[in-house]
Design an enzyme around this catalytic site. Sequence first.
Site, PDB file in Angstrom:
ATOM      1  N   ASP A 189       0.840  -1.198   0.000  1.00 44.17           N
ATOM      2  CA  ASP A 189       0.000   0.000   0.000  1.00 44.17           C
ATOM      3  C   ASP A 189       0.873   1.244   0.000  1.00 44.17           C
ATOM      4  O   ASP A 189       2.006   1.209  -0.490  1.00 44.17           O
ATOM      5  CB  ASP A 189      -0.944  -0.039   1.212  1.00 44.17           C
ATOM      6  CG  ASP A 189      -2.322   0.540   0.904  1.00 44.17           C
ATOM      7  OD1 ASP A 189      -2.385   1.718   0.520  1.00 44.17           O
ATOM      8  OD2 ASP A 189      -3.322  -0.180   1.054  1.00 44.17           O
ATOM      9  N   HIS A 264      -3.924   6.371   2.816  1.00 36.50           N
ATOM     10  CA  HIS A 264      -4.610   5.152   2.396  1.00 36.50           C
ATOM     11  C   HIS A 264      -4.065   3.916   3.095  1.00 36.50           C
ATOM     12  O   HIS A 264      -4.821   3.077   3.600  1.00 36.50           O
ATOM     13  CB  HIS A 264      -4.465   5.030   0.876  1.00 36.50           C
ATOM     14  CG  HIS A 264      -5.274   3.946   0.247  1.00 36.50           C
ATOM     15  ND1 HIS A 264      -4.836   2.641   0.161  1.00 36.50           N
ATOM     16  CD2 HIS A 264      -6.484   3.977  -0.369  1.00 36.50           C
ATOM     17  CE1 HIS A 264      -5.746   1.913  -0.471  1.00 36.50           C
ATOM     18  NE2 HIS A 264      -6.755   2.701  -0.806  1.00 36.50           N
ATOM     19  N   SER A 626     -11.173  -0.597  -1.546  1.00 38.01           N
ATOM     20  CA  SER A 626      -9.940  -0.574  -0.745  1.00 38.01           C
ATOM     21  C   SER A 626     -10.232  -0.783   0.730  1.00 38.01           C
ATOM     22  O   SER A 626      -9.410  -1.329   1.460  1.00 38.01           O
ATOM     23  CB  SER A 626      -9.225   0.770  -0.914  1.00 38.01           C
ATOM     24  OG  SER A 626      -8.472   0.813  -2.090  1.00 38.01           O
TER      25      SER A 626
END
Length: 846
Positions: A189, A264, A626
């Site tokens: 990620d 994220h 996600s």
Amino acid sequence: MESSKKFLFWVHLMVLLFVGLFLCSLCQEDSDEVTTAVYIVTLKQAPSVHQYAQELIRLNNKHRFNNQDGNSSRLTRFQKPRNASISHPSTVSHISRVHDTILRKALKGEKYLKLYSYHYLINGFSVFVTPQQAEKLSRQKEVANVVLDFSVRTATTHTPQFLGLPQGAWVQEGGYGTAGEGMVIGFIDTGIDPTHPSFADDVTEHPYPVPSHFSGICEVTQDFPSGSCNRKLIGARHFAASAITRGIFNSSQDYASPFDGDGHGTHTASVAAGNHGIPVVVAEHHFGNASGMAPRSHIAVYKALYKSFGGFAADVVAAIDQAAQDGVDIINLSITPNRRPPGIATFFNPIDMALLSAVKAGIFVVQAAGNTGPSPKSMSSFSPWIFTIGAASHDRVYSNSIYLGNDVVIPGAGLAPGTDKNYTLISALHALNNNTTVVDDMYVGECQESSSFDKDLVQGKLLICGYSIRFVLGLSTVKQALQTAKNLSAVGIVFYMDPFVIGFQLNPTPLRMPGIIIPSPDDSRVLLQYYNSSLERDGLTNKIIRFGAVACISGGLKANFSNLAPKVMYYSARGPDPEDTFLDDADIMKPNLVAPGNFIWAAWSSLGTDSVEFQGESFAMMSGTSMAAPHVSGLAALIKQKFPTFSPSAIASALSTTATLYDKSGGPIMAQRTYAKPDENQLPATPFDMGSGFVNATASLDPGLIFYSGYDDYMLFLCGINGSQPVVLNYTGQNCWTYNSTVTGADLNLPSITIAKLNQSRTVQRTVTNVAGEDEYYSVGWSAPYGVSVKVSPTRFLIPGGEKQVLNVFFNAIMNSTVASFGRIGLFGNKGHVVNIPLSVIVKML
């Protein structure tokens, strides 16, 4: 990034992008310069993990020979080795030298730059060369495959309760204090913020031992200093060689370290394995306490995505290779490719093939389906060895409303307090000072600069501001508009939606003062019509002499709970799984499952910029597949903890066959069908919307029966694809002729059956194994897809603990159909186990 709201605006930018790409291609055609690019080169010699597996088979056979009593400690079909690496440093160094020798031999005296040597999951390297040099490499006898690098992109407080963890799965395994203990989840990620309390190792008195099977390291940089890792966050690295070589990595905008400059990666890691009971405070408001699905699991971070450009396959493959070598139990990929892989089948690409080797090593792989729904065949995760997750809602919603003086109530969004009474409304465009005009600043109505307004006019009123695409692109921000309202002493703020923004779905946004964002252009027009009709103007000068519109804002801080959850979100990518670039249908059901992915509270990086609304906050509410994927990664850790010998396919089966098909009200799970007004355009979800259904955390810990597929099964499937033999050899180093037969996707022993082309009739077999530990009687029921007759044999069977049962499923076409129809097979055990098998069939009688 992959958050769903941003995806919608590609529609608005598509024309500009097309023109830019066209002009760029013209420039390249006119240029005499040699184009240099990153290529991923794989060699014919098998990687370390394949050699390791062969050695384990040899040792297992020797063990069985020396233990004629059948000692249960030998490897079983469900038992895969812990991910202990056999890659001794000297071995790694030797393989790297071999790669260097091949490069020197092929490119004698020429300039090139090797980025990575891959050795564990694939044997090869990535290199920065010209197309002519790539061609020279492809002619080397040791080289199997040369592929051009490609780009990729990134794809809670209440969801543990919604999934029943506190009363179910956690209780079964000793409570949240031990949930996931000993498991390591690897995240490919954007990195992690190690200072966040969700990743501290001192939140409980219970010691946090580092699993002995994990051998990763914690990279130390200026941005990620010594001490960033601990007994919770046990590994962290970053991979950016491809991006740096391309010249697009900007160290002033991101970090050449595992630190998360986006947000994220921090978010997804905490969804799966964040600590339990961490207070969620945003914009000075408290929204409960957060917990990951497996709060005692360990986290290992492999940063390969970056906030300004996404990432590249060469870096992602290096991250996957390292994660597998380090010994992670689960890999979470909340990322998707930017384009469908070229070639004879979507399954043949460096990322999916590296993940196939990871699965062979016993690692369970979870990937986000992508945010390209609701169009059919919009999947971004293709292969049957990858567990693909779509996004669904959960039952907690935040909403507030504005009550107009004419008794009209308009719903909106905004995590904000309300007002105690009616206040006068004033448009920003009617509160300009004498030095500002719309001609000077066409965006002045978005309230970004307090010096543009007359404080005396705004003070004590509700300020009306515009909300346009500029807010999504970060050119304007809610935070700045709030600061403007505060500087002008406004009581609160009201945003109306730009009428040119169509189909926009707004995430709840934190507001530090009373406020609301009206996401509907139609509702925004209602507000403005009331406001304008309530203005009193001078008959001669037409100047406004009185602002007559008033309104009261109800608070949006308190959550409401809906019975119509879960439902599949409009942005969640849909099946059928595309087999190739021609969009032929694969005989594989995708997505595998849906999980909570909408409005998810989770940890946020202190310097995260992916969502401007949450800059500077410790938590953020995000939406997308996600967010759904790490829910399943965390739940997989609970299964792996309870069943340490379960293979990846066994974990996938446990999650799939126990999934629920119903929402909280007992009705069928619905799927949103359009991105414009999605709640007004929804129908019952099909397997191409939700796979096997919505994840059932507690039931997955007691699946009863398991469908097993292993590496050899996937090889039989790949070898069965027309023209695939040389590609299989290139990626795996194995010849298809060593397999006596091949199978189609429908023949894989998956917990689902998809037949893309049913011609007349077909028989499909499935084999189930009893993992419940006791004998159980099962009866079989089914509902046939439209236009197809189905029969299952046997219809009743007794299956002893640990034993297998073969099921024969007969399909007969009754009529032609160009669209898929759906059915289900249910296996109902007398000890309470229910096994769900979805069917997807397209009849094409030739």
